[in-house]
Design a protein around this motif. Structure first.
Motif, mmCIF file in Angstrom:
data_model
loop_
_atom_site.group_PDB
_atom_site.id
_atom_site.type_symbol
_atom_site.label_atom_id
_atom_site.label_comp_id
_atom_site.label_asym_id
_atom_site.label_seq_id
_atom_site.Cartn_x
_atom_site.Cartn_y
_atom_site.Cartn_z
ATOM 1 N N ARG A 5 69.045 60.671 68.984
ATOM 2 C CA ARG A 5 69.804 59.503 69.467
ATOM 3 C C ARG A 5 71.192 59.912 69.960
ATOM 4 O O ARG A 5 71.686 59.395 70.961
ATOM 5 C CB ARG A 5 69.877 58.429 68.381
ATOM 6 C CG ARG A 5 68.527 57.761 68.134
ATOM 7 C CD ARG A 5 68.647 56.443 67.394
ATOM 8 N NE ARG A 5 69.236 56.545 66.074
ATOM 9 C CZ ARG A 5 68.548 56.567 64.934
ATOM 10 N NH1 ARG A 5 67.234 56.506 64.957
ATOM 11 N NH2 ARG A 5 69.180 56.637 63.790
ATOM 12 N N LYS A 6 71.835 60.845 69.247
ATOM 13 C CA LYS A 6 73.150 61.344 69.680
ATOM 14 C C LYS A 6 73.036 62.025 71.041
ATOM 15 O O LYS A 6 73.874 61.836 71.920
ATOM 16 C CB LYS A 6 73.714 62.338 68.667
ATOM 17 C CG LYS A 6 74.238 61.718 67.409
ATOM 18 C CD LYS A 6 74.760 62.815 66.482
ATOM 19 C CE LYS A 6 75.040 62.270 65.102
ATOM 20 N NZ LYS A 6 75.389 63.350 64.165
ATOM 21 N N ALA A 7 71.998 62.851 71.211
ATOM 22 C CA ALA A 7 71.803 63.560 72.480
ATOM 23 C C ALA A 7 71.535 62.571 73.612
ATOM 24 O O ALA A 7 72.068 62.718 74.712
ATOM 25 C CB ALA A 7 70.656 64.553 72.346
ATOM 26 N N LYS A 8 70.715 61.564 73.342
ATOM 27 C CA LYS A 8 70.395 60.553 74.348
ATOM 28 C C LYS A 8 71.656 59.796 74.766
ATOM 29 O O LYS A 8 71.886 59.551 75.952
ATOM 30 C CB LYS A 8 69.347 59.589 73.784
ATOM 31 C CG LYS A 8 68.895 58.543 74.756
ATOM 32 C CD LYS A 8 67.804 57.685 74.136
ATOM 33 C CE LYS A 8 67.417 56.570 75.074
ATOM 34 N NZ LYS A 8 66.335 55.747 74.543
ATOM 35 N N LYS A 9 72.487 59.458 73.788
ATOM 36 C CA LYS A 9 73.749 58.771 74.074
ATOM 37 C C LYS A 9 74.632 59.642 74.977
ATOM 38 O O LYS A 9 75.225 59.161 75.936
ATOM 39 C CB LYS A 9 74.469 58.448 72.759
ATOM 40 C CG LYS A 9 75.761 57.692 72.937
ATOM 41 C CD LYS A 9 76.389 57.372 71.576
ATOM 42 C CE LYS A 9 77.716 56.685 71.759
ATOM 43 N NZ LYS A 9 78.383 56.431 70.470
ATOM 44 N N LYS B 291 61.425 71.804 67.395
ATOM 45 C CA LYS B 291 62.840 71.447 67.224
ATOM 46 C C LYS B 291 63.193 70.415 68.285
ATOM 47 O O LYS B 291 62.869 70.574 69.452
ATOM 48 C CB LYS B 291 63.728 72.681 67.364
ATOM 49 C CG LYS B 291 65.188 72.380 67.105
ATOM 50 C CD LYS B 291 65.953 73.644 66.844
ATOM 51 C CE LYS B 291 67.415 73.380 66.559
ATOM 52 N NZ LYS B 291 67.653 72.865 65.224
ATOM 53 N N ARG B 292 63.865 69.386 67.839
ATOM 54 C CA ARG B 292 64.165 68.290 68.758
ATOM 55 C C ARG B 292 65.638 67.922 68.721
ATOM 56 O O ARG B 292 66.292 68.202 67.724
ATOM 57 C CB ARG B 292 63.280 67.100 68.446
ATOM 58 C CG ARG B 292 63.424 66.607 67.028
ATOM 59 C CD ARG B 292 62.397 65.538 66.708
ATOM 60 N NE ARG B 292 62.687 64.992 65.409
ATOM 61 C CZ ARG B 292 62.073 65.320 64.292
ATOM 62 N NH1 ARG B 292 61.105 66.201 64.307
ATOM 63 N NH2 ARG B 292 62.420 64.776 63.149
ATOM 64 N N PRO B 293 66.097 67.311 69.788
ATOM 65 C CA PRO B 293 65.366 67.053 71.026
ATOM 66 C C PRO B 293 65.167 68.324 71.839
ATOM 67 O O PRO B 293 65.920 69.280 71.724
ATOM 68 C CB PRO B 293 66.276 66.075 71.767
ATOM 69 C CG PRO B 293 67.659 66.429 71.304
ATOM 70 C CD PRO B 293 67.499 66.846 69.863
ATOM 71 N N LYS C 7 73.717 70.247 70.609
ATOM 72 C CA LYS C 7 75.078 70.726 70.407
ATOM 73 C C LYS C 7 75.813 70.287 71.664
ATOM 74 O O LYS C 7 75.430 70.658 72.781
ATOM 75 C CB LYS C 7 75.118 72.245 70.252
ATOM 76 C CG LYS C 7 74.497 72.723 68.960
ATOM 77 C CD LYS C 7 74.716 74.214 68.762
ATOM 78 C CE LYS C 7 74.136 74.631 67.436
ATOM 79 N NZ LYS C 7 72.980 75.487 67.551
ATOM 80 N N GLU C 8 76.853 69.481 71.493
ATOM 81 C CA GLU C 8 77.530 68.902 72.642
ATOM 82 C C GLU C 8 77.990 69.957 73.640
ATOM 83 O O GLU C 8 77.808 69.793 74.847
ATOM 84 C CB GLU C 8 78.722 68.047 72.180
ATOM 85 C CG GLU C 8 79.286 67.197 73.296
ATOM 86 C CD GLU C 8 80.263 66.146 72.825
ATOM 87 O OE1 GLU C 8 81.057 65.703 73.664
ATOM 88 O OE2 GLU C 8 80.238 65.759 71.647
ATOM 89 N N ASN D 276 77.486 72.628 78.968
ATOM 90 C CA ASN D 276 77.281 73.835 79.770
ATOM 91 C C ASN D 276 75.962 73.834 80.528
ATOM 92 O O ASN D 276 75.859 74.424 81.598
ATOM 93 C CB ASN D 276 77.356 75.088 78.898
ATOM 94 C CG ASN D 276 78.745 75.308 78.327
ATOM 95 O OD1 ASN D 276 79.747 74.860 78.887
ATOM 96 N ND2 ASN D 276 78.816 75.978 77.196
ATOM 97 N N THR D 277 74.942 73.178 79.977
ATOM 98 C CA THR D 277 73.617 73.221 80.574
ATOM 99 C C THR D 277 73.357 72.064 81.528
ATOM 100 O O THR D 277 72.808 72.265 82.612
ATOM 101 C CB THR D 277 72.523 73.217 79.474
ATOM 102 O OG1 THR D 277 72.801 74.289 78.566
ATOM 103 C CG2 THR D 277 71.145 73.406 80.070
ATOM 104 N N TRP D 278 73.766 70.855 81.147
ATOM 105 C CA TRP D 278 73.325 69.670 81.897
ATOM 106 C C TRP D 278 74.374 69.027 82.788
ATOM 107 O O TRP D 278 74.075 68.158 83.573
ATOM 108 C CB TRP D 278 72.756 68.615 80.942
ATOM 109 C CG TRP D 278 71.637 69.173 80.113
ATOM 110 C CD1 TRP D 278 71.573 69.219 78.759
ATOM 111 C CD2 TRP D 278 70.428 69.784 80.573
ATOM 112 N NE1 TRP D 278 70.407 69.821 78.350
ATOM 113 C CE2 TRP D 278 69.684 70.175 79.439
ATOM 114 C CE3 TRP D 278 69.887 70.047 81.844
ATOM 115 C CZ2 TRP D 278 68.441 70.806 79.532
ATOM 116 C CZ3 TRP D 278 68.664 70.669 81.916
ATOM 117 C CH2 TRP D 278 67.956 71.045 80.787
ATOM 118 N N LYS D 279 75.638 69.454 82.699
ATOM 119 C CA LYS D 279 76.656 68.866 83.578
ATOM 120 C C LYS D 279 76.771 69.630 84.873
ATOM 121 O O LYS D 279 76.578 70.804 84.942
ATOM 122 C CB LYS D 279 78.008 68.815 82.881
ATOM 123 C CG LYS D 279 78.193 67.499 82.176
ATOM 124 C CD LYS D 279 79.624 67.346 81.764
ATOM 125 C CE LYS D 279 79.998 65.887 81.764
ATOM 126 N NZ LYS D 279 81.369 65.708 81.369
#
Length: 117
Positions: free
Chosen positions: A14-18, A93-95, A108-109, A114-117
């Motif tokens: 849920r944190k990652a989705k947010k 391991k999720r997500p 990990k924020e 680094n990966t998705w922005k």
């Protein structure tokens, strides 16, 4: 577009989705318990990600412990590990976020930045 494998009751998911929502990252969410990635998909993600296969396992999960995988994985052939991961999404391991080229396991924020922005 990211394929986002998550478990709806998982707080980390849920944190990652947010984070993805707040950063305007488009994704297709899949319930990892109901529709885990296939063995071929896991093989592709593992191969392209450069992440060790053992890191794909949800080591804090009940199923992982019930199967005694901590001791069994080191001697288990790669194909058997891939088949095991594909057999039950709760072992992964999720997500698990996957773009077709890049992947992240867990949340990990800084890694998401680094990966998705």
């Amino acid at each position: 577009m990211i394929t986002y494998y998550a478990y709806p009751k998982c707080t980390t998911c849920r944190k990652a989705k947010k984070w993805l929502d707040q950063n305007g990252i488009a994704y297709n969410e899949i319930n990892i318990a109901e529709a885990p990635p296939s063995q071929e998909q896991i093989r592709e993600i593992y191969t392209k990600s450069g992440v060790e296969l053992k890191k794909f396992f949800n080591t804090s999960g009940l199923k992982y412990r019930a199967l005694g995988l901590k001791d069994k994985l080191k001697d288990m052939p790669e194909e058997e590990q891939l088949a095991l991961l594909a057999s039950d999404g709760m072992l992964i391991k999720r997500p698990l976020a996957w773009s077709g080229e890049k992947a992240t396991l867990g949340f990990k924020e800084e890694e998401f930045e680094n990966t998705w922005k």
